[in-house]
Design a protein around this motif. Structure first.
Motif, mmCIF file in Angstrom:
data_model
loop_
_atom_site.group_PDB
_atom_site.id
_atom_site.type_symbol
_atom_site.label_atom_id
_atom_site.label_comp_id
_atom_site.label_asym_id
_atom_site.label_seq_id
_atom_site.Cartn_x
_atom_site.Cartn_y
_atom_site.Cartn_z
ATOM 1 N N ARG A 284 -0.010 -9.984 -21.383
ATOM 2 C CA ARG A 284 0.898 -9.171 -20.751
ATOM 3 C C ARG A 284 -0.944 -8.236 -20.430
ATOM 4 O O ARG A 284 -0.575 -7.840 -18.637
ATOM 5 C CB ARG A 284 0.938 -7.662 -21.556
ATOM 6 N N GLN A 285 -1.978 -8.467 -21.067
ATOM 7 C CA GLN A 285 -2.973 -8.382 -20.258
ATOM 8 C C GLN A 285 -3.064 -9.232 -19.099
ATOM 9 O O GLN A 285 -3.976 -8.768 -17.873
ATOM 10 C CB GLN A 285 -4.478 -8.083 -21.191
ATOM 11 N N SER A 286 -3.405 -10.393 -19.236
ATOM 12 C CA SER A 286 -3.543 -11.148 -17.859
ATOM 13 C C SER A 286 -2.532 -10.984 -16.974
ATOM 14 O O SER A 286 -2.832 -10.738 -16.009
ATOM 15 C CB SER A 286 -3.262 -12.486 -18.413
ATOM 16 N N LEU A 287 -1.101 -10.500 -17.636
ATOM 17 C CA LEU A 287 -0.559 -10.948 -16.212
ATOM 18 C C LEU A 287 -0.855 -9.200 -15.235
ATOM 19 O O LEU A 287 -0.746 -9.003 -14.315
ATOM 20 C CB LEU A 287 1.385 -9.543 -16.605
ATOM 21 N N LEU A 288 -0.728 -8.099 -16.325
ATOM 22 C CA LEU A 288 -1.521 -6.366 -15.782
ATOM 23 C C LEU A 288 -2.805 -6.883 -15.091
ATOM 24 O O LEU A 288 -2.549 -6.577 -13.704
ATOM 25 C CB LEU A 288 -2.169 -5.544 -17.127
ATOM 26 N N ALA B 290 -2.363 -14.134 -1.894
ATOM 27 C CA ALA B 290 -2.428 -15.040 -1.689
ATOM 28 C C ALA B 290 -1.204 -15.887 -2.336
ATOM 29 O O ALA B 290 -0.934 -15.934 -3.791
ATOM 30 C CB ALA B 290 -3.876 -16.076 -2.449
ATOM 31 N N LYS B 291 -0.519 -17.174 -2.446
ATOM 32 C CA LYS B 291 0.485 -18.155 -2.680
ATOM 33 C C LYS B 291 0.355 -18.099 -4.061
ATOM 34 O O LYS B 291 0.805 -18.371 -5.460
ATOM 35 C CB LYS B 291 0.752 -19.363 -2.543
ATOM 36 N N PRO B 292 -1.469 -18.749 -4.192
ATOM 37 C CA PRO B 292 -1.634 -19.158 -6.060
ATOM 38 C C PRO B 292 -1.537 -18.012 -6.244
ATOM 39 O O PRO B 292 -0.978 -18.349 -7.993
ATOM 40 C CB PRO B 292 -2.969 -19.494 -5.624
ATOM 41 N N LEU B 293 -1.615 -17.164 -6.419
ATOM 42 C CA LEU B 293 -2.160 -15.714 -7.354
ATOM 43 C C LEU B 293 -0.438 -14.764 -7.769
ATOM 44 O O LEU B 293 -0.222 -15.134 -8.301
ATOM 45 C CB LEU B 293 -2.704 -14.780 -6.379
ATOM 46 N N GLY B 294 0.864 -14.975 -6.263
ATOM 47 C CA GLY B 294 1.934 -15.036 -6.559
ATOM 48 C C GLY B 294 2.668 -16.180 -7.802
ATOM 49 O O GLY B 294 3.281 -15.406 -8.638
ATOM 50 N N ASP B 295 2.597 -17.389 -7.650
ATOM 51 C CA ASP B 295 2.911 -17.962 -8.202
ATOM 52 C C ASP B 295 2.119 -18.230 -10.152
ATOM 53 O O ASP B 295 2.877 -17.990 -10.537
ATOM 54 C CB ASP B 295 2.176 -19.444 -8.057
ATOM 55 N N ASN B 296 0.937 -17.456 -10.109
ATOM 56 C CA ASN B 296 0.433 -17.375 -11.071
ATOM 57 C C ASN B 296 1.146 -15.797 -11.983
ATOM 58 O O ASN B 296 1.513 -16.359 -13.247
ATOM 59 C CB ASN B 296 -0.848 -17.182 -10.855
ATOM 60 N N ILE B 297 1.497 -14.944 -10.934
ATOM 61 C CA ILE B 297 1.963 -13.912 -11.947
ATOM 62 C C ILE B 297 2.908 -14.573 -12.295
ATOM 63 O O ILE B 297 4.074 -14.036 -13.186
ATOM 64 C CB ILE B 297 1.981 -12.842 -10.537
ATOM 65 N N ARG B 298 4.276 -15.037 -11.421
ATOM 66 C CA ARG B 298 5.081 -15.659 -11.719
ATOM 67 C C ARG B 298 5.502 -16.159 -12.785
ATOM 68 O O ARG B 298 6.352 -16.301 -13.310
ATOM 69 C CB ARG B 298 6.398 -16.724 -10.689
ATOM 70 N N THR B 299 4.493 -17.393 -13.040
ATOM 71 C CA THR B 299 4.087 -18.066 -13.861
ATOM 72 C C THR B 299 3.869 -17.537 -15.401
ATOM 73 O O THR B 299 4.156 -16.947 -16.459
ATOM 74 C CB THR B 299 3.591 -19.397 -14.744
ATOM 75 N N GLN B 300 2.978 -16.663 -15.501
ATOM 76 C CA GLN B 300 2.837 -15.534 -16.455
ATOM 77 C C GLN B 300 3.498 -14.456 -16.613
ATOM 78 O O GLN B 300 3.666 -14.449 -18.484
ATOM 79 C CB GLN B 300 1.157 -14.679 -15.997
ATOM 80 N N HIS B 301 4.484 -14.030 -15.955
ATOM 81 C CA HIS B 301 6.079 -13.041 -16.085
ATOM 82 C C HIS B 301 6.741 -14.057 -17.257
ATOM 83 O O HIS B 301 7.125 -13.184 -17.856
ATOM 84 C CB HIS B 301 6.261 -12.451 -14.836
ATOM 85 N N ALA B 302 6.584 -14.969 -17.055
ATOM 86 C CA ALA B 302 7.901 -16.146 -17.734
ATOM 87 C C ALA B 302 7.752 -16.447 -18.737
ATOM 88 O O ALA B 302 8.661 -16.416 -19.612
ATOM 89 C CB ALA B 302 8.123 -17.598 -16.032
#
Length: 222
Positions: free
Chosen positions: A142-146, A163-175
């Motif tokens: 949760r902290q990392s996603l925030l 940035a696409k890498p950041l967006g992909d990372n957000i989706r991965t962390q959320h899942a």
């Protein structure tokens, strides 16, 4: 025939006369049979093939009183259902007997509540440790996603695209956070089940100990 069962049977007894009171060749008392046929009560001193599977009342030819009743034959589906019920009852009886043996073994294995508690300590500790690890994983994700969301928000405030890498990372962390939250729910349930099992076992142990003590006291008193 549309006579009632009693009157039909009485008439047959009367018509049979003294012969009905005699025993047949193999020594058995002669019987009359009454059954339902096409909505009417039918009685006779012999049972026709068409009535063999029907419910019927057996009547003494001597006294005219009913001596027994035979239920109708079960259909194939009814026999299967009856067999299934019998098997379920047998399995339930076996389970109850196995439970009784386990309880007796428990009483014999643990001399005190402290010993029983120590036997559960490993499972209780393991479930609590797993639960704690799961909570820490959820908190960390949760902290990392925030943090990632904060970075994306700052980029948008500055008018820059995420940035696409950041967006992909957000989706991965959320899942992954959602997966860990589901695991946490499972671990919470498992920990509660272990606690509940221990509480039930301890209560049963106490009851069995009291019963054993009462039985021993009764035996000594006798």
């Amino acid at each position: 025939m549309h006579r009632t069962l009693w009157w039909t049977a009485a008439a047959l007894v009367a018509l049979a006369g003294p012969a009905a009171a005699q025993r047949n060749g193999d020594g058995a008392a002669k019987k009359l049979y009454c059954w339902n046929e096409n909505g009417s009560k039918v009685c006779g001193d012999a049972l026709p093939a068409t009535a063999v599977d029907s419910a019927r009342t057996e009547i003494s030819a001597r006294s005219g009183l009913a001596t027994g009743r035979v239920d109708r034959a079960l259909s194939a589906d009814e026999r299967a259902a009856a067999a299934a019920r019998a098997e379920a009852e047998r399995q339930a009886a076996l389970a109850a007997e196995a439970q009784k043996r386990r309880e007796l073994a428990m009483v014999e294995s643990y001399a005190s509540e402290a010993e029983l508690r120590r036997a559960y300590e490993h499972r209780l500790s393991l479930s609590q440790g797993t639960l704690q690890s799961s909570r820490m994983a959820v908190t960390g994700l949760r902290q990392s996603l925030l943090s990632l969301l904060r970075r994306a928000g700052e980029a948008e405030l500055m008018g820059k695209p995420v940035a696409k890498p950041l967006g992909d990372n957000i989706r991965t962390q959320h899942a992954e956070l959602q997966r860990q939250q589901r695991l946490l729910t499972d671990h919470q349930r498992e920990a509660a089940e272990v606690q509940g099992e221990f509480a039930d076992t301890l209560a049963r142990y106490r009851a069995l100990k009291i019963s054993a003590a009462d039985a021993a006291a009764g035996g000594n008193g006798g």
